[in-house]
Write an enzyme that holds these catalytic residues in place. Structure first.
Site, short mmCIF file in Angstrom:
data_model
loop_
_atom_site.label_atom_id
_atom_site.label_comp_id
_atom_site.label_asym_id
_atom_site.label_seq_id
_atom_site.Cartn_x
_atom_site.Cartn_y
_atom_site.Cartn_z
N ASP A 241 32.43 11.97 10.46
CA ASP A 241 31.59 11.09 9.67
C ASP A 241 32.29 10.91 8.32
O ASP A 241 33.45 11.26 8.17
CB ASP A 241 30.17 11.66 9.52
CG ASP A 241 30.12 12.95 8.73
OD1 ASP A 241 31.19 13.48 8.33
OD2 ASP A 241 29.01 13.46 8.50
N CYS B 71 33.06 17.15 9.91
CA CYS B 71 32.04 16.58 9.03
C CYS B 71 32.23 17.25 7.68
O CYS B 71 33.23 17.92 7.47
CB CYS B 71 30.63 16.74 9.61
SG CYS B 71 30.00 18.42 9.71
N GLY C 290 31.36 21.02 8.55
CA GLY C 290 31.66 21.43 9.91
C GLY C 290 30.44 21.98 10.63
O GLY C 290 30.44 22.09 11.86
#
Length: 156
Positions: free
Chosen positions: A8, A66, A69
Site C-alpha cells: 500500500d 505496508c 508490516g
C-alpha cells in the site's frame, strides 16, 4: 523464481526498490500493486490477491509491504495455505522457511531500511523448507486450524 509483491502507500517506495533488486537478481516479478502512490489506499486490496496467488501456486513466494508490516501479516494469514510473518531479522527470515515453511514475507516500509529489507528478502528466498518430521507434524497441526477445528477435532 517467480515472486509476487504487493504494497500500500506505506511501503510504496520500498516495494519499488525491492522490485528493481529482484529483477536484477533474475527473478520474475508479479506486481499486485499499488502501482501509484495514493495515501488513502488500503493494504488488503493488494495483499489479498498476492496471498491468493501464493496459496494457489501462481507465484513461488510472496513479499508484502505496508507501513509497519503488521497489517499485511494479519491480512495475508487469513488466506488458507498462506504462512506469512513480519520479518525484521536475518535469523527469522531463514528459520521461518526452514522450520515453518514460510511462503510470504512481510516487511514494514516505515521500519526496515532498503538494504536490510533486501537482505531479509534474499535470505527468505534462498532458504528451503527442511521437511523434518517434527516440522511436518507441527505444520499439520497449524493447517488443521484452517478448517475451524484443532487437529483433535475440537471446535475453535
Amino acid at each position: 523464481m517467480r515472486i509476487g509483491i504487493a504494497t500500500d502507500h506505506g511501503g510504496f517506495a520500498l516495494k519499488q526498490y525491492l522490485v528493481a533488486k529482484l529483477k536484477s537478481a533474475g527473478h520474475e516479478i508479479v506486481d499486485f500493486g499499488a502501482h501509484e502512490l495514493k495515501p488513502d489506499d488500503d493494504y488488503p486490496d493488494f495483499v489479498i490477491p498476492l496471498a491468493i496467488a501464493v496459496a494457489g501456486g501462481k507465484v513461488d513466494r510472496g513479499v508484502a509491504v505496508c507501513g509497519s508490516g503488521v497489517g499485511a501479516t494479519v491480512c495475508a494469514n487469513k488466506v488458507k495455505g498462506v504462512r506469512a510473518c513480519l520479518i525484521e531479522d536475518h535469523f527469522s527470515a531463514k528459520q521461518g522457511v526452514e522450520d515453518d515453511d514460510l511462503n510470504l514475507i512481510c516487511l514494514g516500509g516505515r521500519i526496515e531500511g532498503p538494504e536490510l529489507a533486501w537482505d531479509l528478502v534474499e535470505t527468505f528466498l534462498s532458504a528451503k523448507f527442511s521437511q523434518a518430521p517434527r516440522h511436518l507434524r507441527r505444520l499439520r497441526k497449524v493447517a488443521a486450524l484452517e478448517t475451524g477445528k484443532t487437529e483433535k477435532g475440537e471446535n475453535l
